[in-house]
Scaffold this active site. Structure first.
Site, PDB file in Angstrom:
ATOM      1  N   VAL A  11      -4.995   6.497  -4.659  1.00 45.20           N
ATOM      2  CA  VAL A  11      -6.376   6.183  -4.275  1.00 45.20           C
ATOM      3  C   VAL A  11      -7.316   7.299  -4.725  1.00 45.20           C
ATOM      4  O   VAL A  11      -8.304   7.066  -5.426  1.00 45.20           O
ATOM      5  CB  VAL A  11      -6.472   5.958  -2.747  1.00 45.20           C
ATOM      6  CG1 VAL A  11      -7.924   5.796  -2.312  1.00 45.20           C
ATOM      7  CG2 VAL A  11      -5.652   4.737  -2.338  1.00 45.20           C
ATOM      8  N   ASP A  30      -6.385  18.994  -4.200  1.00 46.01           N
ATOM      9  CA  ASP A  30      -5.032  18.720  -3.703  1.00 46.01           C
ATOM     10  C   ASP A  30      -4.386  20.067  -3.420  1.00 46.01           C
ATOM     11  O   ASP A  30      -4.700  21.057  -4.088  1.00 46.01           O
ATOM     12  CB  ASP A  30      -4.220  17.948  -4.761  1.00 46.01           C
ATOM     13  CG  ASP A  30      -3.099  17.152  -4.110  1.00 46.01           C
ATOM     14  OD1 ASP A  30      -3.205  15.923  -4.029  1.00 46.01           O
ATOM     15  OD2 ASP A  30      -2.119  17.786  -3.651  1.00 46.01           O
ATOM     16  N   PHE A 157      -9.037  -1.016  -0.790  1.00 43.45           N
ATOM     17  CA  PHE A 157      -8.263  -2.243  -1.019  1.00 43.45           C
ATOM     18  C   PHE A 157      -7.620  -2.285  -2.411  1.00 43.45           C
ATOM     19  O   PHE A 157      -7.144  -3.336  -2.835  1.00 43.45           O
ATOM     20  CB  PHE A 157      -9.159  -3.481  -0.833  1.00 43.45           C
ATOM     21  CG  PHE A 157      -9.775  -3.543   0.553  1.00 43.45           C
ATOM     22  CD1 PHE A 157      -9.003  -3.860   1.659  1.00 43.45           C
ATOM     23  CD2 PHE A 157     -11.117  -3.242   0.743  1.00 43.45           C
ATOM     24  CE1 PHE A 157      -9.559  -3.898   2.940  1.00 43.45           C
ATOM     25  CE2 PHE A 157     -11.690  -3.280   2.019  1.00 43.45           C
ATOM     26  CZ  PHE A 157     -10.904  -3.600   3.121  1.00 43.45           C
ATOM     27  N   PHE A 258      -1.213 -14.273  -4.143  1.00 43.07           N
ATOM     28  CA  PHE A 258      -0.158 -13.861  -3.204  1.00 43.07           C
ATOM     29  C   PHE A 258       0.703 -15.025  -2.731  1.00 43.07           C
ATOM     30  O   PHE A 258       1.143 -15.081  -1.601  1.00 43.07           O
ATOM     31  CB  PHE A 258      -0.744 -13.042  -2.035  1.00 43.07           C
ATOM     32  CG  PHE A 258      -0.906 -11.600  -2.433  1.00 43.07           C
ATOM     33  CD1 PHE A 258      -1.827 -11.251  -3.403  1.00 43.07           C
ATOM     34  CD2 PHE A 258      -0.105 -10.608  -1.889  1.00 43.07           C
ATOM     35  CE1 PHE A 258      -1.955  -9.939  -3.830  1.00 43.07           C
ATOM     36  CE2 PHE A 258      -0.221  -9.296  -2.312  1.00 43.07           C
ATOM     37  CZ  PHE A 258      -1.159  -8.964  -3.291  1.00 43.07           C
ATOM     38  N   CYS A 269       2.678   0.328   0.914  1.00 41.41           N
ATOM     39  CA  CYS A 269       1.614  -0.143   1.813  1.00 41.41           C
ATOM     40  C   CYS A 269       2.007  -1.316   2.703  1.00 41.41           C
ATOM     41  O   CYS A 269       2.003  -1.180   3.925  1.00 41.41           O
ATOM     42  CB  CYS A 269       0.392  -0.512   0.983  1.00 41.41           C
ATOM     43  SG  CYS A 269      -0.185   0.858  -0.017  1.00 41.41           S
ATOM     44  N   LYS A 272       4.844  -0.664   5.263  1.00 40.40           N
ATOM     45  CA  LYS A 272       4.422   0.378   6.203  1.00 40.40           C
ATOM     46  C   LYS A 272       3.344  -0.148   7.152  1.00 40.40           C
ATOM     47  O   LYS A 272       3.437   0.022   8.370  1.00 40.40           O
ATOM     48  CB  LYS A 272       3.853   1.575   5.413  1.00 40.40           C
ATOM     49  CG  LYS A 272       3.330   2.684   6.294  1.00 40.40           C
ATOM     50  CD  LYS A 272       2.504   3.703   5.514  1.00 40.40           C
ATOM     51  CE  LYS A 272       1.111   3.204   5.258  1.00 40.40           C
ATOM     52  NZ  LYS A 272       0.126   4.224   4.926  1.00 40.40           N
TER      53      LYS A 272
END
Ligand code: UGA
Length: 438
Positions: A11, A30, A157, A258, A269, A272
């Site tokens: 992301v 990071d 998203f 989908f 994702c 989880k």
């Protein structure tokens, strides 16, 4: 206007690369020094289509990569939190990276004149932004939300494999804020990025957090639904699940996406987020029966694949089985919670001899299974002497497989979990999920 992005995973790095390529002034942060070095050498630390191209453009224009969080806080008007919230064994999410980042931002705020908008993009359960992140930043900065900083929830998203495309063209931006001023500032930022017509939904933080979980839970539900219908179809001669999916997908109330039946959903994702929702629901006193059934249906897919193989090979013990496709879907090298990983674990428990192949994900799989399985250097090496091949990930290269490729298999048995070879006239025993045998 300067933008800080904390956490350079899928992301964060995609967002940084897209913003930088458009000339927005960005500092990507990071705390993994190796990752920073790699990104600074213009190489993404993971495979994602188009990311390298956008990263190069961004670094040449206005993206700076840093491991100095104080610099980010001192200079940035918006600070996006995009660190991971991985799954703990308990099913809850691990907030440690998010808590550490929040604390570091708060501490750095003590040395800064800026009053940034802190945007939570990481996936967190409802209430986390207000009850956990806000409190940590208030405590470590000595400032109140609304004065020294403003916190906003803004779920993401994007999908792996199309992260750049999705970042360039999101279907919706959700902004969950506590006061008008910060909501309006973030809205203006997104309108500058995407143009005035971009669909933006304004709500409070806890609703924004729930939207993300509802979205992913619904996607998982859709996949498990079609997989359950697919299992039914398999027992009825002459039925093809894809025709059924095509037909119901035309109904605008259902929609086409989908509805691809397969080995189940994997990735970092959907599994989880579904587990987190189940744990979260139980914690607040509701019984999420549907979500539990969605997960159970997903788990059943692997059992079904093993049953198909066992039906033909009698036992899988000591049988040489080839797995084609290791990443959780095509166009990524990510193997987290990939269905192939689950299948390999099950087959190893049954003492099968496993050979694997994937165009991108071999190295990542090697770090999980080390020398317990064989890693083929080519498709022909993967298929040679094999007694069964299972197609798990619909990589384009596998759709091109033809009779000559299966020539050197010891037993020509193909189990196609994605039906990518279903139209072909194969000189082999061909079984596929969702296809009723004639
Ligand atoms: C998912 C969501 O689609 C994103 O909207 C969301 O932002 C992201 O999670 C996240 O929370 O960060 P992702 O995990 O990248 O994205 O991948 P998906 O495209 O959703 O695929 C997930 C799994 O479902 C894959 O294993 C895929 O093969 C499977 N799948 C997908 C199917 O079996 N059938 C389908 O029709 C679609």
């Amino acid at each position: 206007m300067k933008i800080g992005i904390i956490g350079l995973g899928f992301v964060g790095l995609s967002f940084a690369a897209v913003l930088g390529s458009k000339g927005f002034s960005v500092i990507g942060f990071d705390n993994n020094k190796k990752k920073i070095e790699k990104i600074n050498s213009k190489k993404p630390p993971f495979f994602e289509p188009k990311l390298e191209l956008f990263l190069k453009k961004a670094l040449a224009k206005s993206l700076e990569i840093s491991s100095d969080i104080r610099k980010v806080v001192k200079n940035c008007d918006f600070i996006f939190l995009t660190v991971g919230t991985p799954k703990l064994k308990s099913g809850h999410i691990d907030l440690s990276m998010l808590k550490n980042a929040s604390k570091d931002i708060g501490t750095s705020l003590r040395y800064s004149q800026k009053k940034p908008i802190i945007v939570v993009k990481s996936t967190v359960v409802p209430g986390t932004t207000i009850n956990t992140i806000r409190q940590i930043i208030e405590k470590s900065s000595g400032e109140k939300n609304g004065n020294g900083f403003n916190i906003v929830t803004n779920p993401e998203f994007l999908k792996e494999g199309s992260a750049i495309e999705d970042t360039l063209n999101p279907h919706l931006v959700v902004i969950g804020g506590l006061n008008k001023k910060s909501i309006n500032r973030l809205r203006s930022f997104y309108q500058e990025l995407y143009g005035p017509k971009i669909k933006i939904m304004i709500t409070n933080p806890q609703t924004a957090e729930m939207i993300k979980y509802a979205n992913n839970s619904f996607l998982a539900t859709k996949i498990s639904f079609i997989n359950q219908i697919s299992s039914l179809c398999q027992s009825i001669p002459g039925i093809n699940i894809d025709e059924i999916a095509d037909a119901i997908g035309v109904d605008p109330r259902i929609g086409k996406q989908f509805l691809k039946a397969g080995p189940g959903y994997g990735g970092s994702c959907l599994p989880k987020d579904l587990s987190t929702m189940i744990e979260f629901s139980s914690k607040i006193g509701t019984n999420p029966v549907l979500l539990k059934a969605v997960r159970q249906t997903n788990d059943l897919q692997i059992k079904q694949i093993v049953q198909l193989i066992e039906k033909k090979l009698k036992s899988v013990k000591n049988k040489r089985i080839t797995i084609l496709g290791l990443s959780f879907k095509e166009n990524t090298d990510d193997v987290r919670e990939s269905r192939s990983t689950e299948l390999i674990k099950t087959l190893l428990r049954k003492n099968s001899k496993i050979t694997v192949h994937d165009p991108m994900a071999m190295k990542n799989m090697e770090s999980i299974f080390t020398n317990k399985i064989t890693y083929a250097n080519s498709l022909s090496e993967a298929l040679k002497n094999s007694q069964c091949v299972v197609i798990m990930t619909p990589w384009k290269v596998y759709t091109k497989l033809k009779n000559s490729d299966f020539q050197k298999m010891e037993k020509k048995l193909i189990v196609d979990t994605r039906r990518i070879l279903s139209g072909k006239n194969l000189n082999a025993e061909y079984l596929a999920l969702g296809l009723g045998l004639n």
